[in-house]
Motif scaffolding. Structure first.
Motif, mmCIF file in Angstrom:
data_model
loop_
_atom_site.group_PDB
_atom_site.id
_atom_site.type_symbol
_atom_site.label_atom_id
_atom_site.label_comp_id
_atom_site.label_asym_id
_atom_site.label_seq_id
_atom_site.Cartn_x
_atom_site.Cartn_y
_atom_site.Cartn_z
ATOM 1 N N PHE A 253 -30.111 18.148 27.222
ATOM 2 C CA PHE A 253 -28.779 17.543 27.148
ATOM 3 C C PHE A 253 -27.898 18.306 26.169
ATOM 4 N N PHE A 254 -28.471 18.659 25.024
ATOM 5 C CA PHE A 254 -27.737 19.429 24.026
ATOM 6 C C PHE A 254 -27.240 20.751 24.620
ATOM 7 N N LEU A 255 -28.099 21.452 25.354
ATOM 8 C CA LEU A 255 -27.695 22.714 25.975
ATOM 9 C C LEU A 255 -26.587 22.513 27.010
ATOM 10 N N GLY A 256 -26.639 21.407 27.747
ATOM 11 C CA GLY A 256 -25.569 21.101 28.690
ATOM 12 C C GLY A 256 -24.238 20.894 27.985
ATOM 13 N N VAL A 257 -24.266 20.176 26.867
ATOM 14 C CA VAL A 257 -23.048 19.943 26.085
ATOM 15 C C VAL A 257 -22.552 21.247 25.474
ATOM 16 N N VAL A 258 -23.474 22.079 25.000
ATOM 17 C CA VAL A 258 -23.089 23.390 24.465
ATOM 18 C C VAL A 258 -22.451 24.237 25.566
ATOM 19 N N GLY A 259 -22.975 24.158 26.787
ATOM 20 C CA GLY A 259 -22.377 24.880 27.908
ATOM 21 C C GLY A 259 -20.946 24.442 28.172
ATOM 22 N N VAL A 260 -20.711 23.136 28.144
ATOM 23 C CA VAL A 260 -19.350 22.611 28.333
ATOM 24 C C VAL A 260 -18.446 23.081 27.194
ATOM 25 N N ALA A 261 -18.923 22.942 25.955
ATOM 26 C CA ALA A 261 -18.117 23.318 24.791
ATOM 27 C C ALA A 261 -17.832 24.822 24.776
ATOM 28 N N ALA A 262 -18.827 25.637 25.100
ATOM 29 C CA ALA A 262 -18.629 27.089 25.110
ATOM 30 C C ALA A 262 -17.635 27.496 26.197
ATOM 31 N N THR A 263 -17.712 26.840 27.344
ATOM 32 C CA THR A 263 -16.775 27.126 28.431
ATOM 33 C C THR A 263 -15.353 26.804 27.989
ATOM 34 N N PHE A 264 -15.169 25.625 27.430
ATOM 35 C CA PHE A 264 -13.841 25.232 26.976
ATOM 36 C C PHE A 264 -13.340 26.162 25.865
ATOM 37 N N TYR A 265 -14.207 26.452 24.896
ATOM 38 C CA TYR A 265 -13.782 27.297 23.771
ATOM 39 C C TYR A 265 -13.412 28.700 24.241
ATOM 40 N N ALA A 266 -14.201 29.266 25.148
ATOM 41 C CA ALA A 266 -13.893 30.606 25.664
ATOM 42 C C ALA A 266 -12.543 30.613 26.376
ATOM 43 N N LEU A 267 -12.298 29.590 27.189
ATOM 44 C CA LEU A 267 -11.013 29.502 27.884
ATOM 45 C C LEU A 267 -9.870 29.298 26.900
ATOM 46 N N ALA A 268 -10.069 28.462 25.896
ATOM 47 C CA ALA A 268 -9.030 28.221 24.898
ATOM 48 C C ALA A 268 -8.727 29.495 24.115
ATOM 49 N N GLN A 269 -9.780 30.239 23.735
ATOM 50 C CA GLN A 269 -9.557 31.487 23.008
ATOM 51 C C GLN A 269 -8.800 32.489 23.879
ATOM 52 N N LEU A 270 -9.148 32.551 25.142
ATOM 53 C CA LEU A 270 -8.465 33.457 26.065
ATOM 54 C C LEU A 270 -6.989 33.086 26.197
ATOM 55 N N PHE A 271 -6.702 31.809 26.355
ATOM 56 C CA PHE A 271 -5.308 31.388 26.493
ATOM 57 C C PHE A 271 -4.531 31.599 25.200
ATOM 58 N N ASN A 272 -5.176 31.394 24.056
ATOM 59 C CA ASN A 272 -4.499 31.659 22.780
ATOM 60 C C ASN A 272 -4.206 33.148 22.616
ATOM 61 N N ALA A 273 -5.123 34.005 23.039
ATOM 62 C CA ALA A 273 -4.898 35.451 22.970
ATOM 63 C C ALA A 273 -3.762 35.858 23.907
ATOM 64 N N GLN A 274 -3.707 35.245 25.082
ATOM 65 C CA GLN A 274 -2.615 35.540 26.013
ATOM 66 C C GLN A 274 -1.272 35.096 25.425
ATOM 67 N N ARG A 275 -1.265 33.931 24.805
ATOM 68 C CA ARG A 275 -0.042 33.416 24.185
ATOM 69 C C ARG A 275 0.409 34.364 23.071
ATOM 70 N N ALA A 276 -0.528 34.825 22.247
ATOM 71 C CA ALA A 276 -0.194 35.739 21.148
ATOM 72 C C ALA A 276 0.322 37.081 21.668
ATOM 73 N N ALA A 277 -0.109 37.464 22.846
ATOM 74 C CA ALA A 277 0.340 38.726 23.443
ATOM 75 C C ALA A 277 1.639 38.559 24.226
ATOM 76 N N GLY A 278 2.249 37.394 24.154
ATOM 77 C CA GLY A 278 3.521 37.162 24.831
ATOM 78 C C GLY A 278 3.395 36.531 26.199
#
Length: 162
Positions: A102-127
């Protein structure tokens, strides 16, 4: 849980959840579109796939997102499926594996969200656009998030009482 004799049987229901969840994540990684493109900007017309997001993460120097779209998603998938499936077996360590799965499943969800959030923040910073993770998300995003969660839930179901 065990019966008065301590007997357990293979957890078919939990294993089914693990297999279905794992299949959703594999489909998300191998070809489902994760984001739709507004105003026909995508010439291929299919939106952004996992591979497209990997290329964007590399280009924008988003290290966690780049790792996620390179190897981390696969590693988390393998881990949650193996541990989740093992948690459905009638063994002495099943209870520990249920929690770990269960912990690994939650980590998978959190890692997916965090990776997408970091990508969108990098895109925002790049204009780029000022949209967030959920804007224009399509089946691939939801299949990855839901798949990791389903696999984790499958692990929790564990072996059934005989």
């Amino acid at each position: 849980m065990t019966t008065s004799t301590g007997a357990r049987a293979f957890g078919v229901r939990g294993a089914a959840f693990v297999v279905i969840g794992g299949t959703f994540v594999v489909l998300a990684i191998l070809g489902l579109s994760w984001y739709a493109v507004e105003d026909g900007a995508d010439t291929a017309g299919s939106g952004f796939t996992f591979a497209d997001l990997k290329a964007n993460a590399d280009q924008l120097s988003a290290p966690i997102a780049s790792a996620y779209f390179d190897w981390l998603a696969w590693a988390l998938l393998v881990a949650v499926v193996l541990v989740g499936f093992a948690a459905t077996l009638p063994t002495k360590v099943a209870d520990v594996l249920r929690v770990l799965g269960f912990f690994l499943g939650v980590v998978g969800v959190a890692a997916t969200f965090y990776a997408l959030a970091q990508l969108f923040n990098a895109q925002r910073a790049a204009g780029g656009s000022d949209h967030g993770v959920w804007h224009n998300s399509t089946l691939g995003t939801w299949a990855a998030l839901g798949g990791f969660l389903l696999a984790g839930i499958g692990a929790v179901l564990g072996p059934r009482r005989a």
